[in-house]
Scaffold this motif. Structure first.
Motif, mmCIF file in Angstrom:
data_model
loop_
_atom_site.group_PDB
_atom_site.id
_atom_site.type_symbol
_atom_site.label_atom_id
_atom_site.label_comp_id
_atom_site.label_asym_id
_atom_site.label_seq_id
_atom_site.Cartn_x
_atom_site.Cartn_y
_atom_site.Cartn_z
ATOM 1 N N ALA A 1 0.940 -1.682 -0.255
ATOM 2 C CA ALA A 1 0.105 0.056 0.025
ATOM 3 C C ALA A 1 0.947 1.469 0.211
ATOM 4 O O ALA A 1 0.585 2.124 -0.240
ATOM 5 N N GLU A 2 2.030 1.314 0.988
ATOM 6 C CA GLU A 2 2.747 2.330 1.003
ATOM 7 C C GLU A 2 3.511 2.682 -0.262
ATOM 8 O O GLU A 2 4.151 4.264 -0.700
ATOM 9 N N ILE A 3 3.426 2.075 -1.360
ATOM 10 C CA ILE A 3 4.380 1.844 -2.327
ATOM 11 C C ILE A 3 3.238 3.053 -3.793
ATOM 12 O O ILE A 3 1.832 1.797 -4.749
ATOM 13 N N ASN A 4 2.755 3.819 -3.656
ATOM 14 C CA ASN A 4 2.524 4.721 -4.443
ATOM 15 C C ASN A 4 2.724 5.866 -4.801
ATOM 16 O O ASN A 4 4.066 6.446 -4.217
ATOM 17 N N LEU A 5 1.910 6.799 -5.908
ATOM 18 C CA LEU A 5 2.496 7.937 -6.362
ATOM 19 C C LEU A 5 2.990 9.241 -5.014
ATOM 20 O O LEU A 5 3.752 10.164 -5.393
ATOM 21 N N PRO A 6 1.865 9.583 -4.342
ATOM 22 C CA PRO A 6 2.198 10.104 -2.752
ATOM 23 C C PRO A 6 2.851 10.281 -2.530
ATOM 24 O O PRO A 6 3.744 11.229 -2.026
ATOM 25 N N ASN A 7 3.480 8.921 -2.189
ATOM 26 C CA ASN A 7 4.801 8.699 -1.334
ATOM 27 C C ASN A 7 6.160 9.100 -2.317
ATOM 28 O O ASN A 7 7.412 9.149 -1.599
ATOM 29 N N ASN B 1 4.554 17.585 -7.327
ATOM 30 C CA ASN B 1 3.543 17.895 -6.622
ATOM 31 C C ASN B 1 2.263 16.726 -7.971
ATOM 32 O O ASN B 1 2.627 16.857 -8.331
ATOM 33 N N MET B 2 1.542 16.434 -6.610
ATOM 34 C CA MET B 2 0.810 15.527 -7.115
ATOM 35 C C MET B 2 -0.417 16.291 -9.122
ATOM 36 O O MET B 2 0.114 15.354 -9.418
ATOM 37 N N SER B 3 -0.358 17.166 -8.647
ATOM 38 C CA SER B 3 -0.709 17.583 -9.833
ATOM 39 C C SER B 3 -0.062 17.806 -11.297
ATOM 40 O O SER B 3 -0.762 17.325 -12.570
ATOM 41 N N GLU B 4 1.545 18.435 -10.941
ATOM 42 C CA GLU B 4 1.948 18.063 -11.747
ATOM 43 C C GLU B 4 2.404 16.932 -12.433
ATOM 44 O O GLU B 4 2.444 16.248 -13.817
ATOM 45 N N TRP B 5 2.487 15.915 -11.599
ATOM 46 C CA TRP B 5 3.450 14.138 -11.592
ATOM 47 C C TRP B 5 1.988 13.213 -12.540
ATOM 48 O O TRP B 5 1.957 12.795 -13.486
ATOM 49 N N HIS B 6 0.505 14.191 -11.344
ATOM 50 C CA HIS B 6 -0.552 13.301 -13.139
ATOM 51 C C HIS B 6 -0.521 14.438 -14.403
ATOM 52 O O HIS B 6 -0.669 13.333 -15.208
ATOM 53 N N ALA C 1 11.054 1.045 1.549
ATOM 54 C CA ALA C 1 11.351 2.465 1.350
ATOM 55 C C ALA C 1 11.547 3.056 -0.660
ATOM 56 O O ALA C 1 12.354 2.228 -1.180
ATOM 57 N N PHE C 2 11.173 3.775 -0.184
ATOM 58 C CA PHE C 2 11.701 4.752 -2.173
ATOM 59 C C PHE C 2 13.375 4.616 -1.583
ATOM 60 O O PHE C 2 13.460 5.407 -1.046
ATOM 61 N N SER C 3 14.605 4.424 -2.715
ATOM 62 C CA SER C 3 15.541 4.763 -2.826
ATOM 63 C C SER C 3 15.952 5.038 -4.609
ATOM 64 O O SER C 3 17.129 5.913 -4.225
ATOM 65 N N ALA C 4 15.165 4.817 -5.482
ATOM 66 C CA ALA C 4 15.200 5.807 -6.477
ATOM 67 C C ALA C 4 14.590 6.114 -7.386
ATOM 68 O O ALA C 4 13.706 5.261 -7.729
ATOM 69 N N PHE C 5 14.457 6.825 -8.352
ATOM 70 C CA PHE C 5 13.098 6.873 -9.187
ATOM 71 C C PHE C 5 13.564 7.589 -10.474
ATOM 72 O O PHE C 5 14.534 8.287 -10.535
ATOM 73 N N LEU C 6 13.415 7.292 -11.651
ATOM 74 C CA LEU C 6 13.396 8.043 -13.705
ATOM 75 C C LEU C 6 12.563 7.998 -13.463
ATOM 76 O O LEU C 6 11.230 7.433 -13.668
#
Length: 245
Positions: A30-36, A65-70, A121-126
């Motif tokens: 559940a914790e692996i989501n876009l807001p987090n 922010n969520m709006s920009e990422w969406h 826990a998130f550790s990297a993203f692209l």
């Protein structure tokens, strides 16, 4: 333990798991989501800019922010810019585009192997998006030459656009664990598949500022990107790197 996830405008998917966990564990927590993930990027860049001596002068909230990422996940869904006086358009209600023409995020998570019950826990993203063209550039070296795409790649970009790496980052404490390389490798695999299916050009682009992010330049060149020419109309130090797969 490292897991690699793919975020699209349709779903969050687990695409690689090196934990050798039993099948019931191969699900998306559940914790692996876009807001987090957005919050992870906010903290990451705030820390990064402060270490660069920029303090709070950079408004991270405009990007993370969520709006920009969406909006970027639904790349191009809203054809015209929205102003404060326009009726609000919720991109989540619009018809989704093919993934190759929309935004896509790859993110790694880690969990200490010696801590039972610890959460990922998130550790990297692209974060990559689709662009219909490549930014115009001017030479950034004294010899006056630019790093031009091969003619075949230019023709493909004109017809299919390019996949642009808009934003990426990794936890400073885990930057020698090749987490970003995993994200990039998965993106390249998908870009090649889109090209083979006639859905993309197979060309990747990145904008960066070498003075501020020298580590990014090293990462790009190590992974086969070329370029370094100044972007016309961009920030004074912004340059373009590209890679044709």
């Amino acid at each position: 333990m490292v897991r690699l996830y793919q975020f699209t405008h349709k779903a969050v998917n687990l695409i690689n798991d090196n934990s050798n966990a039993p099948s019931p564990e191969n699900t998306v927590p559940a914790e692996i989501n876009l807001p987090n993930l957005t919050m992870f990027s906010t903290i990451l860049f705030m820390t990064e800019f402060r270490q660069m001596g920029m303090g709070d002068s950079v408004d991270i909230s405009k990007t993370c922010n969520m709006s920009e990422w969406h909006r970027r996940l639904y790349q191009g869904a809203v054809e015209t810019p929205q102003s404060d006086s326009d009726n609000y358009v919720d991109v989540l209600t619009l018809s989704p585009k093919p993934v190759s023409e929309a935004g896509i995020i790859y993110a790694t998570t880690t969990r200490p192997a010696d801590q039972d019950g610890a959460k990922e826990a998130f550790s990297a993203f692209l974060f990559a998006t689709h662009k219909s063209s490549i930014a115009k550039t001017i030479p950034s070296t004294n010899n006056g030459e630019t790093h031009k795409l091969p003619l075949e790649a230019e023709a493909l970009v004109a017809a299919k656009g390019a996949t642009h790496i808009w934003l990426c980052g990794s936890d400073p404490e885990q930057r020698r664990h090749r987490l970003m390389s995993q994200c990039l490798a998965q993106l390249e695999q998908d870009v090649l598949e889109w090209k083979a299916n006639g859905q993309g050009s197979g060309v990747l682009t990145v904008h960066t500022i070498p003075r501020a992010f020298p580590g990014m330049v090293k990462f790009l060149t190590k992974n086969g990107f070329v370029g370094g020419d100044k972007v016309v109309g961009g920030e004074s130090d912004k340059v373009l790197y590209w890679k044709a797969l």
